[in-house]
Design a protein around this motif. Structure first.
Motif, PDB file in Angstrom:
ATOM      1  N   ARG A   1     -47.500 -45.713 -48.984  1.00  0.00           N
ATOM      2  CA  ARG A   1     -48.369 -46.562 -48.167  1.00  0.00           C
ATOM      3  C   ARG A   1     -49.813 -46.087 -48.310  1.00  0.00           C
ATOM      4  O   ARG A   1     -50.084 -44.895 -48.187  1.00  0.00           O
ATOM      5  N   LEU A   2     -50.695 -47.023 -48.541  1.00  0.00           N
ATOM      6  CA  LEU A   2     -52.134 -46.713 -48.547  1.00  0.00           C
ATOM      7  C   LEU A   2     -52.694 -47.191 -47.216  1.00  0.00           C
ATOM      8  O   LEU A   2     -52.546 -48.361 -46.860  1.00  0.00           O
ATOM      9  N   VAL A   3     -53.318 -46.282 -46.487  1.00  0.00           N
ATOM     10  CA  VAL A   3     -53.880 -46.641 -45.183  1.00  0.00           C
ATOM     11  C   VAL A   3     -55.389 -46.835 -45.319  1.00  0.00           C
ATOM     12  O   VAL A   3     -56.079 -46.006 -45.902  1.00  0.00           O
ATOM     13  N   HIS A   4     -55.866 -47.940 -44.785  1.00  0.00           N
ATOM     14  CA  HIS A   4     -57.282 -48.308 -44.821  1.00  0.00           C
ATOM     15  C   HIS A   4     -57.758 -48.387 -43.378  1.00  0.00           C
ATOM     16  O   HIS A   4     -57.384 -49.303 -42.657  1.00  0.00           O
ATOM     17  N   LEU A   5     -58.549 -47.393 -42.978  1.00  0.00           N
ATOM     18  CA  LEU A   5     -59.077 -47.365 -41.620  1.00  0.00           C
ATOM     19  C   LEU A   5     -60.492 -47.902 -41.610  1.00  0.00           C
ATOM     20  O   LEU A   5     -61.272 -47.590 -42.506  1.00  0.00           O
ATOM     21  N   ASP A   6     -60.834 -48.682 -40.594  1.00  0.00           N
ATOM     22  CA  ASP A   6     -62.213 -49.101 -40.430  1.00  0.00           C
ATOM     23  C   ASP A   6     -62.682 -48.577 -39.080  1.00  0.00           C
ATOM     24  O   ASP A   6     -62.296 -49.090 -38.029  1.00  0.00           O
ATOM     25  N   ALA A   7     -63.503 -47.538 -39.123  1.00  0.00           N
ATOM     26  CA  ALA A   7     -63.890 -46.831 -37.899  1.00  0.00           C
ATOM     27  C   ALA A   7     -65.102 -47.455 -37.217  1.00  0.00           C
ATOM     28  O   ALA A   7     -65.631 -46.895 -36.253  1.00  0.00           O
ATOM     29  N   TYR A   8     -65.520 -48.630 -37.688  1.00  0.00           N
ATOM     30  CA  TYR A   8     -66.749 -49.242 -37.170  1.00  0.00           C
ATOM     31  C   TYR A   8     -66.751 -49.328 -35.642  1.00  0.00           C
ATOM     32  O   TYR A   8     -67.755 -49.070 -35.000  1.00  0.00           O
ATOM     33  N   ARG A   9     -65.613 -49.708 -35.081  1.00  0.00           N
ATOM     34  CA  ARG A   9     -65.562 -49.906 -33.634  1.00  0.00           C
ATOM     35  C   ARG A   9     -65.120 -48.674 -32.852  1.00  0.00           C
ATOM     36  O   ARG A   9     -64.948 -48.742 -31.637  1.00  0.00           O
ATOM     37  N   LEU A  10     -64.916 -47.578 -33.545  1.00  0.00           N
ATOM     38  CA  LEU A  10     -64.515 -46.358 -32.839  1.00  0.00           C
ATOM     39  C   LEU A  10     -65.740 -45.605 -32.355  1.00  0.00           C
ATOM     40  O   LEU A  10     -66.775 -45.599 -33.018  1.00  0.00           O
ATOM     41  N   ASN A  11     -65.585 -44.991 -31.208  1.00  0.00           N
ATOM     42  CA  ASN A  11     -66.679 -44.197 -30.670  1.00  0.00           C
ATOM     43  C   ASN A  11     -66.320 -42.723 -30.694  1.00  0.00           C
ATOM     44  O   ASN A  11     -65.793 -42.188 -29.742  1.00  0.00           O
ATOM     45  N   GLY A  12     -66.580 -42.108 -31.817  1.00  0.00           N
ATOM     46  CA  GLY A  12     -66.444 -40.668 -31.905  1.00  0.00           C
ATOM     47  C   GLY A  12     -65.052 -40.178 -32.228  1.00  0.00           C
ATOM     48  O   GLY A  12     -64.087 -40.934 -32.331  1.00  0.00           O
ATOM     49  N   ALA A  13     -64.972 -38.861 -32.359  1.00  0.00           N
ATOM     50  CA  ALA A  13     -63.755 -38.216 -32.836  1.00  0.00           C
ATOM     51  C   ALA A  13     -62.595 -38.347 -31.853  1.00  0.00           C
ATOM     52  O   ALA A  13     -61.448 -38.458 -32.264  1.00  0.00           O
ATOM     53  N   ALA A  14     -62.912 -38.367 -30.545  1.00  0.00           N
ATOM     54  CA  ALA A  14     -61.828 -38.398 -29.565  1.00  0.00           C
ATOM     55  C   ALA A  14     -60.956 -39.634 -29.763  1.00  0.00           C
ATOM     56  O   ALA A  14     -59.729 -39.553 -29.788  1.00  0.00           O
ATOM     57  N   GLU A  15     -61.592 -40.786 -29.915  1.00  0.00           N
ATOM     58  CA  GLU A  15     -60.821 -42.013 -30.148  1.00  0.00           C
ATOM     59  C   GLU A  15     -60.075 -41.947 -31.476  1.00  0.00           C
ATOM     60  O   GLU A  15     -58.976 -42.461 -31.603  1.00  0.00           O
ATOM     61  N   ALA A  16     -60.711 -41.311 -32.454  1.00  0.00           N
ATOM     62  CA  ALA A  16     -60.094 -41.232 -33.770  1.00  0.00           C
ATOM     63  C   ALA A  16     -58.886 -40.294 -33.780  1.00  0.00           C
ATOM     64  O   ALA A  16     -57.925 -40.515 -34.507  1.00  0.00           O
ATOM     65  N   GLU A  17     -58.934 -39.241 -32.943  1.00  0.00           N
ATOM     66  CA  GLU A  17     -57.804 -38.296 -32.895  1.00  0.00           C
ATOM     67  C   GLU A  17     -56.516 -39.044 -32.569  1.00  0.00           C
ATOM     68  O   GLU A  17     -55.444 -38.702 -33.053  1.00  0.00           O
TER      69      GLU A  17
END
Ligand SMILES: Nc1ncnc2c1ncn2[C@@H]1O[C@H](COP(=O)(O)OP(=O)(O)OP(=O)(O)O)[C@@H](O)[C@H]1O
Ligand SMILES: [Mg+2]
Length: 164
Positions: free
Chosen positions: A81-97
């Motif tokens: 599986r290839l995962v494609h993340l778009d972090a445009y709408r994320l606010n910082g590392a906490a949400e990304a964790e």
């Protein structure tokens, strides 16, 4: 030669198709656990590059990038599986964790658009691609490898792009 240092490479793309072709060459080299981080403003060509990466990697699925979708997963016949993340709408590392990127890396490579927004949640070692708008058709692409695996990957990409 467009070489800045042993672990970096600069390329001037003259068309969207050329960017896709660079992506295809990179995608063909990707392995499970690889992290590709994309930096660049709106329209820099990040998704265009991902289209090529997915094709070169062997995806059965087309790349789509609706702005409200955070994670796209592309399949290959061998179950990778290839995962494609778009972090445009994320606010910082906490949400990304919460995405648990380490867990996604077990299924295949991960490509992240707007990587600077979640820098703290990304593995330190990665291939970083900075894309800049030059004019309607031209984009600069600056690749930087952090870590042995990514230096090797960048060497391979350079060989495929320039035959050296
Ligand atoms: N050399 C080039 N490389 C990449 N894209 C190009 C190039 N020349 C023109 N384009 C066009 O620029 C646009 C790039 O859009 P794309 O969606 O790839 O950008 P993006 O960086 O993903 O933007 P966003 O931040 O909105 O997701 C496309 O319409 C593409 O056809
Ligand atoms: Mg995009």
């Amino acid at each position: 030669m467009p070489i800045l240092a042993p672990n970096s490479l600069e390329f001037l793309s003259r068309s969207a198709d050329q960017t896709r072709r660079v992506g295809m060459r990179l995608g063909a080299l990707l392995e499970m656990g690889d992290v590709i981080c994309l930096e660049g403003e709106l329209g820099a060509g990040k998704t265009t590059l991902v289209q090529g990466i997915a094709l070169g990697w062997g995806s059965l699925d087309k790349v789509s990038s609706p702005t409200y979708v955070l994670v796209n997963v592309y399949r290959r016949p061998d179950e990778a599986r290839l995962v494609h993340l778009d972090a445009y709408r994320l606010n910082g590392a906490a949400e990304a964790e919460a995405l648990d990127i380490d867990n996604l890396l077990v299924t295949g490579p991960v490509v992240v658009e707007w990587a600077p927004r979640i820098r703290g949640a990304l593995p330190e070692e990665n291939l970083w691609v900075k894309m800049d708008w030059i004019d309607d058709e031209r984009r600069s692409m600056q690749f930087s490898a952090d870590g042995q695996r990514y230096e090797k990957l960048l060497d391979g990409l350079q060989a495929r792009m320039f035959g050296v």
